[in-house]
Design a protein around this motif. Sequence first.
Motif, PDB file in Angstrom:
ATOM      1  N   HIS A  76       0.792  -1.231   0.000  1.00 47.02           N
ATOM      2  CA  HIS A  76       0.000   0.000   0.000  1.00 47.02           C
ATOM      3  C   HIS A  76       0.822   1.278   0.000  1.00 47.02           C
ATOM      4  N   THR A  77       2.134   1.180   0.033  1.00 42.37           N
ATOM      5  CA  THR A  77       2.977   2.372   0.025  1.00 42.37           C
ATOM      6  C   THR A  77       4.166   2.160  -0.901  1.00 42.37           C
ATOM      7  N   ALA A  78       4.889   3.252  -1.135  1.00 43.61           N
ATOM      8  CA  ALA A  78       6.140   3.169  -1.886  1.00 43.61           C
ATOM      9  C   ALA A  78       7.336   3.065  -0.950  1.00 43.61           C
ATOM     10  N   ALA A  79       7.095   2.868   0.329  1.00 39.32           N
ATOM     11  CA  ALA A  79       8.179   2.745   1.301  1.00 39.32           C
ATOM     12  C   ALA A  79       9.057   1.544   0.953  1.00 39.32           C
ATOM     13  N   PRO A  80      10.363   1.636   1.174  1.00 36.95           N
ATOM     14  CA  PRO A  80      11.264   0.534   0.829  1.00 36.95           C
ATOM     15  C   PRO A  80      11.201  -0.598   1.849  1.00 36.95           C
ATOM     16  N   VAL A  81      10.267  -1.488   1.649  1.00 38.25           N
ATOM     17  CA  VAL A  81      10.058  -2.612   2.561  1.00 38.25           C
ATOM     18  C   VAL A  81      10.423  -3.904   1.821  1.00 38.25           C
ATOM     19  N   PRO A  82      11.250  -4.751   2.407  1.00 37.64           N
ATOM     20  CA  PRO A  82      11.610  -6.000   1.718  1.00 37.64           C
ATOM     21  C   PRO A  82      10.403  -6.916   1.566  1.00 37.64           C
ATOM     22  N   GLY A  83      10.333  -7.589   0.454  1.00 32.71           N
ATOM     23  CA  GLY A  83       9.220  -8.504   0.202  1.00 32.71           C
ATOM     24  C   GLY A  83       9.327  -9.776   1.024  1.00 32.71           C
ATOM     25  N   ILE A  84       8.191 -10.240   1.509  1.00 31.76           N
ATOM     26  CA  ILE A  84       8.140 -11.494   2.263  1.00 31.76           C
ATOM     27  C   ILE A  84       8.073 -12.648   1.262  1.00 31.76           C
ATOM     28  N   LEU A  85       9.027 -13.571   1.342  1.00 26.10           N
ATOM     29  CA  LEU A  85       9.098 -14.697   0.409  1.00 26.10           C
ATOM     30  C   LEU A  85       8.232 -15.863   0.859  1.00 26.10           C
ATOM     31  N   GLY A  86       7.966 -15.948   2.142  1.00 23.64           N
ATOM     32  CA  GLY A  86       7.127 -17.015   2.674  1.00 23.64           C
ATOM     33  C   GLY A  86       7.167 -16.979   4.191  1.00 23.64           C
ATOM     34  N   ALA A  87       6.072 -17.362   4.815  1.00 29.22           N
ATOM     35  CA  ALA A  87       5.972 -17.334   6.274  1.00 29.22           C
ATOM     36  C   ALA A  87       5.333 -18.623   6.779  1.00 29.22           C
ATOM     37  N   VAL A  88       5.757 -19.041   7.956  1.00 28.30           N
ATOM     38  CA  VAL A  88       5.233 -20.244   8.599  1.00 28.30           C
ATOM     39  C   VAL A  88       4.819 -19.866  10.013  1.00 28.30           C
ATOM     40  N   ASP A  89       3.540 -20.020  10.323  1.00 29.35           N
ATOM     41  CA  ASP A  89       3.029 -19.632  11.637  1.00 29.35           C
ATOM     42  C   ASP A  89       3.175 -20.717  12.688  1.00 29.35           C
ATOM     43  N   ASP A  90       3.127 -21.958  12.258  1.00 24.30           N
ATOM     44  CA  ASP A  90       3.187 -23.062  13.214  1.00 24.30           C
ATOM     45  C   ASP A  90       3.768 -24.287  12.514  1.00 24.30           C
ATOM     46  N   HIS A  91       4.543 -25.057  13.275  1.00 21.85           N
ATOM     47  CA  HIS A  91       5.132 -26.268  12.698  1.00 21.85           C
ATOM     48  C   HIS A  91       5.483 -27.215  13.840  1.00 21.85           C
ATOM     49  N   PRO A  92       5.202 -28.500  13.687  1.00 22.25           N
ATOM     50  CA  PRO A  92       5.442 -29.429  14.805  1.00 22.25           C
ATOM     51  C   PRO A  92       6.921 -29.642  15.121  1.00 22.25           C
ATOM     52  N   ASP A  93       7.810 -29.418  14.155  1.00 20.05           N
ATOM     53  CA  ASP A  93       9.226 -29.761  14.352  1.00 20.05           C
ATOM     54  C   ASP A  93      10.183 -28.587  14.198  1.00 20.05           C
ATOM     55  N   LEU A  94       9.715 -27.475  13.667  1.00 21.27           N
ATOM     56  CA  LEU A  94      10.585 -26.334  13.393  1.00 21.27           C
ATOM     57  C   LEU A  94      10.214 -25.147  14.282  1.00 21.27           C
ATOM     58  N   PRO A  95      11.175 -24.244  14.534  1.00 19.30           N
ATOM     59  CA  PRO A  95      10.909 -23.110  15.434  1.00 19.30           C
ATOM     60  C   PRO A  95      10.061 -22.033  14.755  1.00 19.30           C
ATOM     61  N   ALA A  96       8.771 -22.196  14.790  1.00 17.66           N
ATOM     62  CA  ALA A  96       7.831 -21.266  14.182  1.00 17.66           C
ATOM     63  C   ALA A  96       7.166 -20.427  15.284  1.00 17.66           C
ATOM     64  N   PRO A  97       6.713 -19.225  14.913  1.00 18.89           N
ATOM     65  CA  PRO A  97       6.665 -18.661  13.566  1.00 18.89           C
ATOM     66  C   PRO A  97       8.033 -18.180  13.069  1.00 18.89           C
ATOM     67  N   TYR A  98       8.129 -18.172  11.741  1.00 22.71           N
ATOM     68  CA  TYR A  98       9.307 -17.614  11.091  1.00 22.71           C
ATOM     69  C   TYR A  98       8.923 -17.186   9.685  1.00 22.71           C
ATOM     70  N   PHE A  99       9.792 -16.387   9.065  1.00 21.75           N
ATOM     71  CA  PHE A  99       9.559 -16.036   7.671  1.00 21.75           C
ATOM     72  C   PHE A  99      10.880 -15.770   6.976  1.00 21.75           C
ATOM     73  N   LEU A 100      10.852 -15.879   5.645  1.00 19.36           N
ATOM     74  CA  LEU A 100      11.973 -15.524   4.794  1.00 19.36           C
ATOM     75  C   LEU A 100      11.646 -14.219   4.089  1.00 19.36           C
ATOM     76  N   VAL A 101      12.645 -13.342   4.007  1.00 21.72           N
ATOM     77  CA  VAL A 101      12.432 -12.019   3.434  1.00 21.72           C
ATOM     78  C   VAL A 101      13.579 -11.706   2.487  1.00 21.72           C
ATOM     79  N   GLU A 102      13.278 -10.995   1.419  1.00 26.51           N
ATOM     80  CA  GLU A 102      14.310 -10.701   0.438  1.00 26.51           C
ATOM     81  C   GLU A 102      15.374  -9.776   1.018  1.00 26.51           C
ATOM     82  N   ALA A 103      16.602  -9.919   0.532  1.00 21.70           N
ATOM     83  CA  ALA A 103      17.689  -9.032   0.943  1.00 21.70           C
ATOM     84  C   ALA A 103      17.525  -7.679   0.266  1.00 21.70           C
ATOM     85  N   MET A 104      17.905  -6.616   0.984  1.00 21.78           N
ATOM     86  CA  MET A 104      17.819  -5.261   0.463  1.00 21.78           C
ATOM     87  C   MET A 104      19.197  -4.615   0.509  1.00 21.78           C
ATOM     88  N   PRO A 105      19.463  -3.657  -0.376  1.00 21.41           N
ATOM     89  CA  PRO A 105      20.750  -2.962  -0.344  1.00 21.41           C
ATOM     90  C   PRO A 105      20.797  -1.979   0.828  1.00 21.41           C
TER      91      PRO A 105
END
Length: 358
Positions: A76-105
């Motif tokens: 909703h804005t032109a603010a320089p916010v890195p894009g979210i590549l994927g998010a996981v809210d819950d998982h039986p074996d992994l430390p969730a929540p977590y997300f992957l986000v694109e790298a920014m300069p």
Amino acid sequence: MADELSDGTLRGMVSVVDSEWTLREATPVDRGFCRVYRLVVGTATSTRECYLKAVPEGRDAGVAADARVSAVVGEHTAAPVPGILGAVDDHPDLPAPYFLVEAMPGDEVPYERVGWVSDDVLRTTARQLGESLGELHRIDAVDSFGYVFYDESRELAGGRPSGTVDELRVRDGVDSWPDYLRARVDRELGRHAESGFSDLTPRLESWCEDRIERLDQRDGGFSPVLGRNDHGLHNVLVDADTGDLTALLDWAYTLAVTPAYDLQFAAYLFGGGFLSAIPEVADRQEMVRDALLAGYRSTAPDLADDAATYRPLYELLAMVRIMNDFEQLRPRLPEGTGDAVAEGLREDVESLLERNSR
């Protein structure tokens, strides 16, 4: 880095987001309470750099909300916010929540180094931040005050947040701004009473209550907006030579507040007044505030008058935040300056109370 994740765990976390990606490199990054890693992943055709942000053991730390708010701001804005590549809210074996986000300069600058940034560079950063805050505050996403959370019925299992405002919620939202402020002041001064500045707490309690009572007497004039809240150089990336803002990071502690509250916190923390007891550091809050408002007026002219309203209560609460976290700040200060900075903070608070006692 405490509580590190194994390569096997990181590989599993990446594969939930995209089963075709392979982990090539993983480097831990020191960023606050969360577990953050710089990753290099192999895709079907190339490699890409991204970051993984995961909940610390035993804490939520707003990771799931961070992903949703980031997506909304990016949509909703032109603010320089890195894009979210994927998010996981819950998982039986992994430390969730977590997300992957694109790298920014851009360059990372610790927030306590703001006192040594040149005027021209700081002015540029502040103006561009003001532009982004104006756009942020114009997003029609909240109708009460409080901590911005997310719609828990829309669970993510590796996909991307939609970026729509209906994914956001205000947890236990409060309709009255004075009522919300009372609760916030109580929390902050409860921490303050356990800080090294606790002798000031009783005076702050009575002064804050008087100021909130004055807000109670106003007829309206307070509307909630998405507030950045967690201001400081530590949560942005910049071009260190020019001051150009290249990324706004970390949206886990977004609050629904008033425009003036959000702008005042930004002006105080980017102005570096909390460091002004160090001889070579100037309090540039006025310069920063002017630059913030210049940028803000260019993107949110309809909100600018409200945002420009100075209220000493908001500045005091920004000072209290620094006081409450001072023991984390002290070891990051130039050697031998900690006591002077603490005394300078104390004097600044006492001066504000004296100037605004009537």
